[in-house]
Scaffold this motif. Sequence first.
Motif, PDB file in Angstrom:
ATOM      1  N   ASP A 144       1.595   2.610 -15.047  1.00  0.00           N
ATOM      2  CA  ASP A 144       0.320   1.945 -14.785  1.00  0.00           C
ATOM      3  C   ASP A 144       0.422   1.195 -13.457  1.00  0.00           C
ATOM      4  O   ASP A 144       1.432   1.283 -12.760  1.00  0.00           O
ATOM      5  CB  ASP A 144      -0.033   1.001 -15.940  1.00  0.00           C
ATOM      6  CG  ASP A 144      -1.519   1.008 -16.264  1.00  0.00           C
ATOM      7  OD1 ASP A 144      -2.338   1.013 -15.323  1.00  0.00           O
ATOM      8  OD2 ASP A 144      -1.873   0.998 -17.463  1.00  0.00           O
ATOM      9  N   GLU A 145      -0.621   0.410 -13.144  1.00  0.00           N
ATOM     10  CA  GLU A 145      -0.677  -0.259 -11.853  1.00  0.00           C
ATOM     11  C   GLU A 145      -0.036  -1.646 -11.883  1.00  0.00           C
ATOM     12  O   GLU A 145      -0.028  -2.321 -12.905  1.00  0.00           O
ATOM     13  CB  GLU A 145      -2.128  -0.384 -11.380  1.00  0.00           C
ATOM     14  CG  GLU A 145      -2.743   0.939 -10.990  1.00  0.00           C
ATOM     15  CD  GLU A 145      -4.034   0.761 -10.208  1.00  0.00           C
ATOM     16  OE1 GLU A 145      -4.424  -0.386  -9.913  1.00  0.00           O
ATOM     17  OE2 GLU A 145      -4.665   1.797  -9.902  1.00  0.00           O
ATOM     18  N   THR A 146       0.446  -2.058 -10.717  1.00  0.00           N
ATOM     19  CA  THR A 146       0.962  -3.402 -10.498  1.00  0.00           C
ATOM     20  C   THR A 146      -0.161  -4.281  -9.961  1.00  0.00           C
ATOM     21  O   THR A 146      -1.215  -3.775  -9.551  1.00  0.00           O
ATOM     22  CB  THR A 146       2.108  -3.394  -9.480  1.00  0.00           C
ATOM     23  OG1 THR A 146       1.564  -3.041  -8.191  1.00  0.00           O
ATOM     24  CG2 THR A 146       3.189  -2.391  -9.858  1.00  0.00           C
ATOM     25  N   PRO A 147       0.034  -5.602  -9.903  1.00  0.00           N
ATOM     26  CA  PRO A 147      -0.995  -6.471  -9.317  1.00  0.00           C
ATOM     27  C   PRO A 147      -1.306  -6.120  -7.863  1.00  0.00           C
ATOM     28  O   PRO A 147      -2.428  -6.300  -7.404  1.00  0.00           O
ATOM     29  CB  PRO A 147      -0.367  -7.867  -9.427  1.00  0.00           C
ATOM     30  CG  PRO A 147       0.563  -7.764 -10.587  1.00  0.00           C
ATOM     31  CD  PRO A 147       1.121  -6.378 -10.525  1.00  0.00           C
ATOM     32  N   GLY A 148      -0.303  -5.603  -7.127  1.00  0.00           N
ATOM     33  CA  GLY A 148      -0.487  -5.267  -5.724  1.00  0.00           C
ATOM     34  C   GLY A 148      -0.995  -3.864  -5.472  1.00  0.00           C
ATOM     35  O   GLY A 148      -1.077  -3.432  -4.314  1.00  0.00           O
ATOM     36  N   GLY A 149      -1.341  -3.131  -6.529  1.00  0.00           N
ATOM     37  CA  GLY A 149      -1.903  -1.800  -6.356  1.00  0.00           C
ATOM     38  C   GLY A 149      -0.896  -0.678  -6.277  1.00  0.00           C
ATOM     39  O   GLY A 149      -1.266   0.470  -6.003  1.00  0.00           O
ATOM     40  N   HIS A 150       0.388  -0.976  -6.512  1.00  0.00           N
ATOM     41  CA  HIS A 150       1.385   0.080  -6.631  1.00  0.00           C
ATOM     42  C   HIS A 150       1.401   0.581  -8.076  1.00  0.00           C
ATOM     43  O   HIS A 150       0.608   0.132  -8.901  1.00  0.00           O
ATOM     44  CB  HIS A 150       2.767  -0.438  -6.221  1.00  0.00           C
ATOM     45  CG  HIS A 150       2.842  -0.878  -4.793  1.00  0.00           C
ATOM     46  ND1 HIS A 150       2.810  -2.217  -4.436  1.00  0.00           N
ATOM     47  CD2 HIS A 150       2.931  -0.185  -3.635  1.00  0.00           C
ATOM     48  CE1 HIS A 150       2.894  -2.317  -3.115  1.00  0.00           C
ATOM     49  NE2 HIS A 150       2.949  -1.104  -2.607  1.00  0.00           N
ATOM     50  N   LEU A 151       2.312   1.469  -8.382  1.00  0.00           N
ATOM     51  CA  LEU A 151       2.463   1.965  -9.743  1.00  0.00           C
ATOM     52  C   LEU A 151       3.838   1.595 -10.272  1.00  0.00           C
ATOM     53  O   LEU A 151       4.795   1.452  -9.498  1.00  0.00           O
ATOM     54  CB  LEU A 151       2.270   3.485  -9.789  1.00  0.00           C
ATOM     55  CG  LEU A 151       0.863   3.961  -9.430  1.00  0.00           C
ATOM     56  CD1 LEU A 151       0.806   5.483  -9.384  1.00  0.00           C
ATOM     57  CD2 LEU A 151      -0.161   3.430 -10.413  1.00  0.00           C
ATOM     58  N   VAL A 152       3.931   1.441 -11.593  1.00  0.00           N
ATOM     59  CA  VAL A 152       5.185   1.027 -12.209  1.00  0.00           C
ATOM     60  C   VAL A 152       5.390   1.802 -13.500  1.00  0.00           C
ATOM     61  O   VAL A 152       4.448   2.043 -14.246  1.00  0.00           O
ATOM     62  CB  VAL A 152       5.196  -0.500 -12.471  1.00  0.00           C
ATOM     63  CG1 VAL A 152       4.017  -0.930 -13.338  1.00  0.00           C
ATOM     64  CG2 VAL A 152       6.512  -0.938 -13.086  1.00  0.00           C
ATOM     65  N   SER A 153       6.640   2.201 -13.743  1.00  0.00           N
ATOM     66  CA  SER A 153       6.980   2.898 -14.980  1.00  0.00           C
ATOM     67  C   SER A 153       8.097   2.160 -15.701  1.00  0.00           C
ATOM     68  O   SER A 153       8.882   1.434 -15.084  1.00  0.00           O
ATOM     69  CB  SER A 153       7.415   4.342 -14.705  1.00  0.00           C
ATOM     70  OG  SER A 153       8.683   4.367 -14.069  1.00  0.00           O
ATOM     71  N   CYS A 154       8.146   2.353 -17.025  1.00  0.00           N
ATOM     72  CA  CYS A 154       9.241   1.845 -17.844  1.00  0.00           C
ATOM     73  C   CYS A 154       9.945   3.032 -18.475  1.00  0.00           C
ATOM     74  O   CYS A 154       9.290   3.873 -19.106  1.00  0.00           O
ATOM     75  CB  CYS A 154       8.719   0.917 -18.941  1.00  0.00           C
ATOM     76  SG  CYS A 154       7.976  -0.607 -18.344  1.00  0.00           S
TER      77      CYS A 154
END
Length: 337
Positions: A144-154
Amino acid sequence: MHILIGGYTKHESEGIYQFDFIGAGNEAHLEQGRNVVKVGGPTYFQKAGDLIFTIKNENGQGGIAAYRRGKLVSQLIHDGSSPAYVGINQDKRLLYTANYHTGMLSVISYDEQGQLTLLDQVKHEDRALGPKPEQDTAHPHYFDETPGGHLVSCDLGQDRVDFYAFKDGKLSHLASYQNEDGFGTRHLVFDPSGQYFYVTGELSSQVNVVKFDEASWMFQNVATYSTIPADWDKHNGAAAIRMSKDGRFIYVSNRGNDSIAVFEVKADHTLKLIQRVSTFGEFPRDFNWDEEEAYVVAANQNTNNATLYARNAADGSLTPLVKNIQVPEGTHVLFTE
């Protein structure tokens, strides 16, 4: 107000069910659910207007599908397992999926009609697997998205949080944060400042607090907290994590202990356990709340029931209002208007 609940369709469930929310305060309750989308295995889904974007798993094939008013309008289906998670950005008309079984992260666009287009994919390779039997390969469980508009995975298999850029239709890796071995990184939430994230470890039943800088990609491990009692000696898997909009409280579901752990977020962003409340059923994979965060619904996958709570915004506590709401195989909860 309505609540959508979907999940596995291995037994009685036929897909996604809608429950009407009736009343207020102690009189609040859910009307009996009705099937609104007939689909196989909608274990996670999102809604945008009259479109529902859901995981689909039928006849040995899996993927994502778009439905409008219960009718299929588009799908991206492949042989093999379906994704485990779907994120959405309605402004950009983008969907983000994580496939636990194949290791694939995908970015998908949709138009006003719900037509789906795959934009890019990356596959998590088996680089540094954790020590537990469940960590036999890469297992991304969230994208999903980060606060800064990047993407993040777990990634549960690799105990890792990965950050990506998505530019000109392509994904590129930016940085990683490594949880401890056997943590089982599952889902995360960001605080309102965008400078901290809180990540659940499914296999360790913990929450890890991390300070980070989205410009320099520097990470600081702040503290880690258990979501289960110290004397709990049976199986447990931490699952969903949510943070109140004001950033004051964190909630985590426990599958095994069958509870929701409620933490207060202190001024230094560390946590204090204030409540552990039963879900009055078995295996609560997900829970969610309304726009005002006044009510919470938790779905118990193994006992085909859900519980409705009132949430106290002042102290974060949950008070059960209605137990044993009949929901077949529920794994995802979404409040809608």
